[in-house]
Design a protein around this motif. Structure first.
Motif, PDB file in Angstrom:
ATOM      1  N   LYS A  27       0.844  -1.192   0.000  1.00  0.00           N
ATOM      2  CA  LYS A  27       0.000   0.000   0.000  1.00  0.00           C
ATOM      3  C   LYS A  27       0.881   1.243   0.000  1.00  0.00           C
ATOM      4  N   THR A  28       0.468   2.235  -0.762  1.00  0.00           N
ATOM      5  CA  THR A  28       1.204   3.492  -0.850  1.00  0.00           C
ATOM      6  C   THR A  28       0.210   4.652  -0.886  1.00  0.00           C
ATOM      7  N   SER A  29       0.707   5.863  -0.862  1.00  0.00           N
ATOM      8  CA  SER A  29      -0.194   7.016  -0.892  1.00  0.00           C
ATOM      9  C   SER A  29      -0.748   7.199  -2.305  1.00  0.00           C
ATOM     10  N   CYS A  30      -1.990   7.620  -2.377  1.00  0.00           N
ATOM     11  CA  CYS A  30      -2.624   7.825  -3.678  1.00  0.00           C
ATOM     12  C   CYS A  30      -2.016   9.017  -4.403  1.00  0.00           C
ATOM     13  N   ALA A  31      -1.550  10.013  -3.658  1.00  0.00           N
ATOM     14  CA  ALA A  31      -0.899  11.157  -4.296  1.00  0.00           C
ATOM     15  C   ALA A  31       0.346  10.692  -5.059  1.00  0.00           C
ATOM     16  N   GLU A  32       1.120   9.813  -4.454  1.00  0.00           N
ATOM     17  CA  GLU A  32       2.330   9.283  -5.097  1.00  0.00           C
ATOM     18  C   GLU A  32       1.976   8.430  -6.312  1.00  0.00           C
TER      19      GLU A  32
ATOM     20  N   TRP B 252      -7.911   3.361  -2.740  1.00  0.00           N
ATOM     21  CA  TRP B 252      -6.851   2.425  -2.382  1.00  0.00           C
ATOM     22  C   TRP B 252      -5.761   2.536  -3.438  1.00  0.00           C
ATOM     23  N   CYS B 253      -4.513   2.617  -3.015  1.00  0.00           N
ATOM     24  CA  CYS B 253      -3.396   2.733  -3.944  1.00  0.00           C
ATOM     25  C   CYS B 253      -2.267   1.826  -3.492  1.00  0.00           C
TER      26      CYS B 253
END
Length: 162
Positions: free
Chosen positions: A57-62, A79-80
């Motif tokens: 899981k990572t940030s959606c902005a990234e 979800w990203c």
């Protein structure tokens, strides 16, 4: 009275000398096995099996920035993730208002292409977009749109390098 050699003595019963312990052991083992299987089944139901094991899981902005886009306002259930491998591959899934999709795509990809409704692969996909990298500024992007209702659509966004 004295005992003689030919006289038999009755065995004295000990109080509580029943075989309930053996019976309980025989019943407890299958009961514990069934209870363990039920617990595993419940744990399996509540795990997130929609994510591949090599995706973190990572940030959606990234994730969206890697493809040259921003997370639109008014999204929900976002979800990203980042798929492990030699080349980065970001994935994003979110719901957004259906009426704002065209404006978001136009703002994210001003040089085009536009969303298309044909040749999107999966029959459930209502619109899609495939964009290659532009002068090394961003990665290749694939977007799939699935309309869930008259108000909301699911967006599946993938950004990757070749």
């Amino acid at each position: 009275m004295t005992q003689t050699q030919t006289e038999t003595v009755a065995e004295q019963a000990e109080p509580g000398g029943t075989r309930w312990g053996v019976f309980l052991a025989i019943v407890a083992v299958p009961t514990l096995v069934v209870a363990g299987l039920i617990a595993l089944g419940i744990a399996w139901l509540f795990t997130d099996d929609s994510v591949e094991p090599d995706v973190k899981k990572t940030s959606c902005a990234e994730a969206l920035a890697f493809g040259g886009a921003k997370l639109p306002a008014g999204t929900r259930d976002a979800w990203c993730g980042l798929q492990a491998g030699p080349e980065p591959r970001y994935e994003a899934r979110f719901l957004m208002p259906r009426g704002e999709i065209d404006a978001w795509v136009a703002a994210s990809f001003p040089q085009g292409p536009e969303l298309r409704t044909a040749q999107c692969g999966d029959a459930q996909v209502d619109a899609c977009l495939s964009a290659g990298p532009v002068a090394g500024e961003r990665a290749s992007v694939q977007i799939e749109i699935i309309h869930h209702s008259r108000k909301w659509s699911e967006v599946r966004f993938e950004a990757f390098t070749l």
